[in-house]
Design a protein around this motif. Sequence first.
Motif, short mmCIF file in Angstrom:
data_model
loop_
_atom_site.label_atom_id
_atom_site.label_comp_id
_atom_site.label_asym_id
_atom_site.label_seq_id
_atom_site.Cartn_x
_atom_site.Cartn_y
_atom_site.Cartn_z
N LEU A 191 6.78 0.29 4.22
CA LEU A 191 6.36 1.26 3.19
C LEU A 191 5.91 2.56 3.85
N VAL B 294 -2.06 4.86 -0.22
CA VAL B 294 -1.97 4.34 1.15
C VAL B 294 -3.07 3.31 1.38
N ILE C 228 -2.32 0.05 -0.36
CA ILE C 228 -1.32 -0.72 0.38
C ILE C 228 -1.97 -1.44 1.55
N CYS D 84 1.43 0.86 6.44
CA CYS D 84 1.94 1.99 5.67
C CYS D 84 1.95 3.23 6.55
#
Length: 372
Positions: free
Chosen positions: A190, A219, A222, A229
Amino acid sequence: MRWDAQQLTTDAPSALPGLARLNQLVRSVTTPEFAGVTFHEVLAKSALNHVSGASNAMPNAWTINPYRGCSHACVYCFARPTHDYLELGAGDGFDREIVVKVNVAEVLAAELKRPRWAKATAEAGGVPAVALGTNTDPYQRAEGRYSLMPGILHELTSARVPFSILTKGSLLRRDLDLIAAAAEEVPVSLAMSIAVYDDELQASVEPGTPSTKARLATVRAIREKGMPCQVFLMPILPLLTDGVDHLDHALGMVADSGATSVVWTPLHLKPGVKQWYLAWLGREHPELMPAYARLYSRGAYAPAEYRRWLEERMRPLLRKHRLARGSEATGTGGPVVARGSGDLRVPVTGRRAGSGPAFPPASAVDQQLALF
């Protein structure tokens, strides 16, 4: 929401020429919630796009683009010329005429069972990774209406296909549980694209995107799911976001979000994009026009001297903020899909971001450009 739909055919005088020629248009719809934007719903014939020109290290590079055009409206977007084929225009048309592949998940499911994909797998020595978000953004605002990504993610995971996602869209958070579950089955990578860390400039140069703050929060979300990330700090805009104060502030915020690495490149102005970006620059920062004319006089890329200068500027800032430099996948330009079995649960940092950015004064512009 209420949608006003109009059935279109290739014979309808109101049909847009490129879309009518493709003979796949179902309808065009508008809604007050997306003022000035028209969505053209099409039945896609294919979902998987093979990227030509990949290296020996990645002979099979594949992408999926559920949308064409993007309401993020980034003036620097390299994908703008792709809209010219549809005769929709690389300028306002790219921002306001959005093609939606409403059947993309169903088509993908069928393609992953076909001999072509089996051949690609054999040639790659394993299942090739698929990149999402390397042309137009899969989590642009339209995804909130059409929800194409959950179906795509389901099909990729069911077929055990590694994938990457590069996006500016904080809407990715809607699918985090699905993505985290996929990461238990297949390699997933990602990346969040966050180029500008000044609110006023961000709203001007990429007016349809979520705020920088919202993307940094994505971010962090994640990372709290235990997944790595990257942040794509790109493009770096000469004389607008390449100042030490701006980069220091940006990297401080990136580090504070817990991002695992940073990727950057300077602005690339290929034909079709260059005209649109320079039109914006002439309106918003006319004092920079002579400098840009010199900087991009030799082509679409910033000169090697500038790139070396930027590299030297970034290196100590990365060390200061203890950030690793990431890399782009060969062929697609998205995040690299790691196939190893490393520990994904890297602790999230919690440092306080630095001071706000300060841009170089107009009097410093010619001095800075004189270096290149």
